[in-house]
Design a protein around this motif. Structure first.
Motif, PDB file in Angstrom:
ATOM      1  N   THR A 137       0.836  -1.208   0.000  1.00  0.00           N
ATOM      2  CA  THR A 137       0.000   0.000   0.000  1.00  0.00           C
ATOM      3  C   THR A 137       0.871   1.258   0.000  1.00  0.00           C
ATOM      4  N   LEU A 138       1.841   1.311   0.902  1.00  0.00           N
ATOM      5  CA  LEU A 138       2.694   2.501   0.977  1.00  0.00           C
ATOM      6  C   LEU A 138       3.454   2.704  -0.326  1.00  0.00           C
ATOM      7  N   GLY A 139       3.907   1.586  -0.905  1.00  0.00           N
ATOM      8  CA  GLY A 139       4.646   1.670  -2.162  1.00  0.00           C
ATOM      9  C   GLY A 139       3.789   2.277  -3.258  1.00  0.00           C
ATOM     10  N   VAL A 140       2.541   1.791  -3.373  1.00  0.00           N
ATOM     11  CA  VAL A 140       1.664   2.277  -4.433  1.00  0.00           C
ATOM     12  C   VAL A 140       1.308   3.752  -4.181  1.00  0.00           C
ATOM     13  N   LEU A 141       1.022   4.068  -2.899  1.00  0.00           N
ATOM     14  CA  LEU A 141       0.698   5.473  -2.572  1.00  0.00           C
ATOM     15  C   LEU A 141       1.892   6.374  -2.881  1.00  0.00           C
ATOM     16  N   GLY A 142       3.067   5.897  -2.530  1.00  0.00           N
ATOM     17  CA  GLY A 142       4.296   6.678  -2.775  1.00  0.00           C
ATOM     18  C   GLY A 142       4.468   6.924  -4.254  1.00  0.00           C
TER      19      GLY A 142
END
Ligand code: ADP
Length: 569
Positions: A137-142
Motif C-alpha cells: 500500500t505505501l509503495g503504491v501510494l508513494g
C-alpha cells in the motif's frame, strides 16, 4: 591400518563457500537495497546534463532531488539500524519517494522511463517481507504521489498536453507499481517458505548427523572410513583402541604399513601390499577376514570386512572398513578343538582294546544267543570308534600333508585286507583290479584313510549280494588335459546309489542322505568331506557318478609326482 590423518574434511572438497544476502549485517542489507536507486539517479543526472545542461542548472529540483537521494544513502549506511525495530528502516524507501518526486518532475520531459525510478523503493518495501500489505500500500501510494506531484503542486496542467501519454503516465505508473509490488511480495513469501523448508531439512540432517555420530562412537565394532586419496574421514573409538594395539613401541601413531599385523596364526606378518585397508583402498570388497594385531600378550584377533563407496557418477570415492574384535571367539574355538582332540585321542585306545577283546570272545563263544549280543556290542563299539576317528580327522584335514614315495597298489591292498571281514559279514563280494605296483608321491597315512573311507562306504551302502570293485590305474599325460601323469583309484559298487541332489551335497560336513538316516545305517557324514580335503591337498579331486538303486562309482585322482609344494619326509 591407518593412513596419515591429514585430510579431515570440514568444507566441501573444492573449498568453495557461498555468501548469501541474508548472511550480511542489517546495515549492509539496507545500504545494498538503497544503492540501485542511488546509482540510477546519478546516471540519470549525468544523462540529463549531457542532453539538456540548462535543465540541470536552471531548476533546483533535479540537483535537489539527487542530493536527497545521496543523503538518504549516507543515512542508510550510517544509522545503527539494529538498535531500532526492523520496520524503522522503511524510513529510507519512504523518504526516497520524497526525493524522487522533484527529481522526476524536473527530468521527465528529457528522459523517457524516468517514472520507473519509483520502482526501487516500491520493490524494496514489498520485498522486505515485514508487513506485506502495508508495504504494498505505501509503495503504491508513494509512486502515485510522485507521479501526481507536478499536477498537485500546480506545476503542470492536467491532463498534460506536453506529455505524449496524456492520462497514461499518472494512471499507469501506480498500476504498474502495484503489480510489481505484489509480484515482489509473493516472490519473497515463496522464497521465505523455501528457505524455511531448507532450514528444516538442514536441522533434520544435523540431527541425523548427531545420531550417527553417537551410534558410531558407541559401537564396539571398529569403524574406519577412508576417502579415495587415503585420508581418514572417520575413525571411531573402538577402532582407535584396536589401532593402538598394533602401533610399534616408540611410535606415536603408525601408518598401516608400520603396524604389527599378522595372519590368523598370529605369527606370519602380512606384507604391506596385502593389508586390509590398502586392499580396500584399491576398491576391493571382502568379509570376515581374520587377522591378528599386536604382539605378545596384548595381541588381539579381529575379523575385517570392507566395502567401497561410490559417488553419484558411480566412481570409487573411498572405502568403509569394519573391524570386529574376535579374540574371545578364537580363544573359545581353539579351546574346543583342543578339547575334542584330547578327548577323541583318549577314547580311541580303550575302544580299540574293547573291540579286540570282543572279537576274541566272539570267536571263542559257542552259544548263539551270546554270540548275537557280542556281535551287536562289536558293531556299536566300531561305530563309536568311527565317530571318534572322524572327529579327529576333521581337525587333521586342515594340517599340512607330508609326502613320500608310496606304492598305491600296496596301500589299496592293505585297505582291501582290512575291509574283508566287514564285506564278508555284509555279504558283499569285493573284486580287486590292481596292478602289481603304482608309485606316487603322496602322504600314505591320509591317502590310506581316503581309500579306507570310500571302500567302507561302498560296502556299507551295498545290500547283501552286491559287488564292490576296486581298480587302480595310471592315467598318462596324453589322456588328461593338465599335461601330467595321474594315478586313479576307482571304487565301484552295486549298492543303493543316490539321486543327483544327494550327490551334490555329498562332500558337505555332516551330510547324510535322508534314506540312509532313516535306515539307521551308522555313520557321521564326515568321511567324504575329510577325504575330499585330503585328496585336494594332494592337488587332486574325487568325482562321483551314481544312480539310485543301481550303484555308485567314486573316482580319486591325484598327480603321480605330487603337486610340487609339499613337505617331504
Ligand atoms: P557317513 O558314511 O559316515 O554317513 P560320508 O561322508 O562317508 O559319511 O558319506 C556321506 C553320505 O553320502 C552318506 O551318509 C550316504 O548318504 C552317502 N554315500 C556315501 N558313499 C555312498 C555310496 N557308496 N553309496 C551310496 N551313498 C553313499
Amino acid at each position: 591400518m591407518i593412513v596419515p590423518r591429514t585430510g579431515q574434511r570440514a568444507v566441501p572438497r573444492d573449498g568453495h563457500r557461498v555468501h548469501h544476502f541474508g548472511d550480511l549485517s542489517l546495515r549492509w542489507r539496507i545500504l545494498l537495497s538503497q544503492l540501485p536507486l542511488t546509482v540510477s539517479a546519478v546516471l540519470v543526472t549525468l544523462a540529463v546534463l549531457l542532453i539538456d545542461p540548462h535543465l540541470a542548472t536552471g531548476s533546483p529540483h533535479l540537483l535537489g532531488g539527487l542530493a536527497g537521494i545521496l543523503a538518504l544513502t549516507v543515512a542508510a549506511a550510517a544509522v545503527p539500524w539494529q538498535r531500532f525495530p526492523p520496520i524503522a528502516y522503511w524510513v529510507i524507501p519512504l523518504a526516497d519517494f520524497v526525493a524522487i518526486a522533484p527529481f522526476w518532475a524536473a527530468a521527465r520531459y528529457a528522459l523517457d522511463g524516468m517514472s520507473m525510478l519509483v520502482a526501487f523503493p516500491v520493490f524494496w518495501l514489498a520485498w522486505s517481507g515485514i508487513r506485506p500489505v502495508l508495504g504494498i500500500t505505501l509503495g503504491v501510494l508513494g509512486s502515485a504521489a510522485v507521479t501526481w506531484w507536478p499536477y498537485l503542486t500546480g506545476g503542470a496542467p492536467f491532463p498534460d498536453a506536453t506529455a505524449d501519454s496524456n492520462l497514461g503516465r499518472p494512471v499507469i505508473v501506480p498500476v504498474l507499481t502495484l503489480a510489481l509490488a505484489i509480484a515482489a511480495s509473493v516472490l519473497t513469501r515463496s522464497m521465505d517458505r523455501q528457505s524455511g523448508e531448507l532450514q528444516a531439512s538442514l536441522d533434520y540432517a544435523a540431527t541425523q548427523n548427531r545420531m550417527l555420530h553417537t551410534v558410531v562412537e558407541t559401537s564396539e565394532v571398529g569403524i574406519l572410513v577412508v576417502d579415495r586419496d587415503g585420508h581418514d574421514v572417520l575413525m571411531n573409538q573402538a577402532q582407535r583402541r584396536m589401532h593402538f594395539i598394533g602401533v610399534p613401541s616408540g611410535m606415536d601413531d603408525g601408518a598401516e604399513a608400520d603396524l604389527h599385523l599378522f595372519e590368523s596364526d598370529g605369527t606370519t606378518p602380512v606384507p604391506p601390499a596385502e593389508r586390509p585397508v590398502r586392499r580396500a583402498l584399491q576398491g576391493e570388497s571382502f568379509r570376515g577376514e581374520i587377522y591378528a594385531i599386536g604382539i605378545d600378550g596384548s595381541q588381539q584377533h579381529m575379523s575385517v570386512s570392507a566395502a567401497p563407496m561410490v559417488d553419484e557418477r558411480g566412481e570409487f570415492d573411498g572405502t568403509v572398513v569394519i573391524f570386529q574384535n574376535v579374540t574371545d571367539l578364537i580363544g573359545a574355538i581353539r579351546a574346543r578343538e583342543q578339547f575334542v582332540a584330547e578327548v577323541t585321542h583318549e577314547f580311541r585306545t580303550p575302544l580299540t582294546s574293547i573291540i579286540g577283546y570282543l572279537d576274541l570272545a566272539l570267536e571263542a563263544e559257542r552259544d548263539p544267543a551270546v554270540g548275537r549280543y557280542l556281535t551287536t556290542s562289536v558293531r556299536n563299539a566300531e561305530r563309536l570308534l568311527t565317530l571318534v576317528t572322524n572327529l579327529l580327522d576333521a581337525r587333521a584335514s586342515t594340517s599340512a600333508i607330508t609326502v613320500q614315495d608310496v606304492d598305491l597298489a600296496r596301500l589299496a591292498r592293505y585297505s582291501l585286507d582290512s575291509a574283508a571281514v566287514h564285506a564278508q559279514r555284509g555279504g558283499v563280494d569285493v573284486v580287486s583290479r590292481l596292478p602289481d605296483q603304482l608309485e606316487v608321491l603322496a602322504d600314505p597315512v591320509k591317502l590310506g584313510q581316503v581309500i579306507d573311507n570310500l571302500l567302507s562306504n561302498a560296502i556299507k551302502y551295498t545290500p547283501r549280494g552286491g559287488t564292490v570293485t576296486v581298480s587302480l590305474r595310471r592315467v598318462p599325460a596324453g589322456e588328461s588335459d593338465e599335461g601330467k601323469d595321474w594315478a586313479e583309484v576307482r571304487i565301484q559298487d552295486t549298492g543303493i546309489g543316490m539321486t543327483d541332489q544327494e550327490r551334490a551335497d555329498l562332500f558337505t560336513n555332516y551330510y547324510r542322505a535322508e534314506h540312509v538316516r532313516q535306515a539307521a545305517i551308522p555313520g557321521t557324514g564326515l568321511g567324504l568331506a575329510i577325504s575330499q580335503g585330503f585328496v585336494r591337498q594332494h592337488g587332486g579331486d574325487i568325482t562321483v557318478t551314481s544312480q539310485r538303486r543301481v550303484g555308485s562309482t567314486f573316482t580319486v585322482r591325484i598327480p603321480v609326482d605330487g603337486r610340487g609344494e609339499e613337505h617331504h619326509c
